[in-house]
Design an enzyme around this catalytic site. Structure first.
Site, mmCIF file in Angstrom:
data_model
loop_
_atom_site.group_PDB
_atom_site.id
_atom_site.type_symbol
_atom_site.label_atom_id
_atom_site.label_comp_id
_atom_site.label_asym_id
_atom_site.label_seq_id
_atom_site.Cartn_x
_atom_site.Cartn_y
_atom_site.Cartn_z
ATOM 1 N N ASN A 231 -60.942 -0.633 23.680
ATOM 2 C CA ASN A 231 -61.236 -1.602 22.848
ATOM 3 C C ASN A 231 -61.261 -3.432 24.137
ATOM 4 O OD1 ASN A 231 -61.824 -3.934 21.127
ATOM 5 N ND2 ASN A 231 -60.515 -2.381 19.199
ATOM 6 N N CYS B 178 -54.789 -4.627 17.010
ATOM 7 C CA CYS B 178 -55.082 -6.184 15.876
ATOM 8 C C CYS B 178 -53.503 -6.679 15.758
ATOM 9 C CB CYS B 178 -55.449 -5.395 14.816
ATOM 10 S SG CYS B 178 -56.781 -4.499 14.316
ATOM 11 N N ASN C 68 -64.595 2.025 10.545
ATOM 12 C CA ASN C 68 -63.557 0.729 11.637
ATOM 13 C C ASN C 68 -62.683 0.076 10.951
ATOM 14 O OD1 ASN C 68 -62.467 -1.174 13.525
ATOM 15 N ND2 ASN C 68 -62.800 0.661 14.375
#
Ligand SMILES: Cc1cc2nc3c(=O)[nH]c(=O)nc-3n(C[C@H](O)[C@H](O)[C@H](O)COP(=O)(O)O)c2cc1C
Length: 307
Positions: free
Chosen positions: A196, A134, A103
């Protein structure tokens, strides 16, 4: 009984897993920590901790707190960095039957490209999962995965610099996850995984302050399962590539729901903190269900709830 699934049918060598049950990034270390705790070689695949170009110490403590049906975390991508991973972890993985997928996380589009190039051809690395949840430092900290164009640029640069199968991991914190999924598939993703964590926070009434050191965190565990299932259902209807379901999967029934919604495979995350055996229990339960229902091939169950 056929349990194997193909996650990168568009790629030369493909990415075939012996079964559809993987462990989710950040919840199973590098796999090495669990050697001897359970038979990790029975897993479909292991996704290792999010990896950056440089080692990272992560966010201030406390970084994890429990909620009524899951956890909030703000680990902040603490990791050993890609060079150390290549030097010390990948050589161990080469001797394993279970594929390990790395990842990756970047702060700029170019960082994702450099990570992909660095990991290309490294023995022991079977694929990349691109974490686009991110902050993009070039765009004031907005997550790459919020916007289809930015997500597409990240995918394209990774695709260009690696021959490895590329899974793009989608964030639920976007107004239109289907648009992001379509964009990354067009840019060359072999598969997409979702979800996520969802943004959240907790406040201590005693201290009158946010509980987490960095105030906000990501919510995971059973609390997010219905949201994740809904998004997997939507994305699986919209893209041609394999979809990997993630979010609160704790039991075989949870995993089967995701598969019936259209997921070709699943990842078990937070449940590992309650029991490291959770992914193997999920796998055993899927096999039991198939035997009881007379289903010879797991692929026959993919998306049946949509018919
Ligand atoms: C402590 C912790 C650390 C995580 N670290 C990462 C990470 O480094 N990269 C990533 O893409 N996802 C990370 N995740 C997200 C999980 O891989 C998964 O997508 C999410 O937790 C939802 O699945 P779950 O409800 O089964 O945990 C992390 C989750 C937790 C709880």
């Amino acid at each position: 009984m056929e349990l194997s699934v193909q996650l990168a049918p568009r790629r030369g060598r493909g990415l075939r897993l012996a079964n559809p049950v993987m462990t989710a990034s950040g919840t199973f270390g590098y796999g090495t920590e669990y050697y001897g705790v359970l038979d990790i070689q029975r897993l479909g695949a292991i996704i290792c901790k999010g990896t950056t170009l440089e080692p990272r110490p992560g966010n201030p403590q406390p970084r994890i707190t429990e909620t009524p049906s899951g956890v909030l975390n703000s680990i902040g991508l603490q990791n050993i960095g890609v060079d150390e991973l290549i030097a010390t972890k990948a050589p161990v993985w080469t001797g394993w039957k279970v594929p390990v997928i790395v990842n990756i996380a970047g702060a700029t589009v170019e960082e994702y490209g450099r990570l992909a190039a660095r990991l290309n051809g490294v023995p022991g690395v079977s694929g990349l999962e691109v974490n686009i949840s991110c902050p993009n430092v070039e765009a004031g900290g907005a997550e790459f995965g919020r916007d289809p164009d930015t997500a597409s640029r990240v995918t394209a640069v990774v695709r260009e610099r690696t021959e490895l199968p590329v899974i793009v991991k989608l964030t639920p914190d976007t107004p239109d996850v289907v648009a992001v999924a379509r964009a990354v598939v067009e840019a060359g993703a072999d598969a997409v995984s979702l979800v996520n964590t969802l943004r959240g926070m907790a406040i201590s009434v005693k201290t009158r302050r946010p509980v987490l050191g960095s105030r906000f965190g990501g919510l995971s565990g059973p609390a997010i399962k219905p949201v994740a299932l809904y998004l997997v259902y939507q994305v699986a209807a919209a893209v041609e590539v394999p979809v990997i379901g993630i979010g609160g999967i704790t039991t075989a029934q949870d995993a089967l729901e995701f598969i019936m919604a259209g997921a070709r495979a699943v990842q078990v995350g937070t449940a590992n903190f309650t029991s490291p055996r959770a992914p193997l229990d999920v796998l055993d339960g899927i096999e039991r269900f198939m035997r009881e229902q007379g289903i010879g091939d797991i692929n026959q169950l993919v998306g049946v709830a949509r018919e």
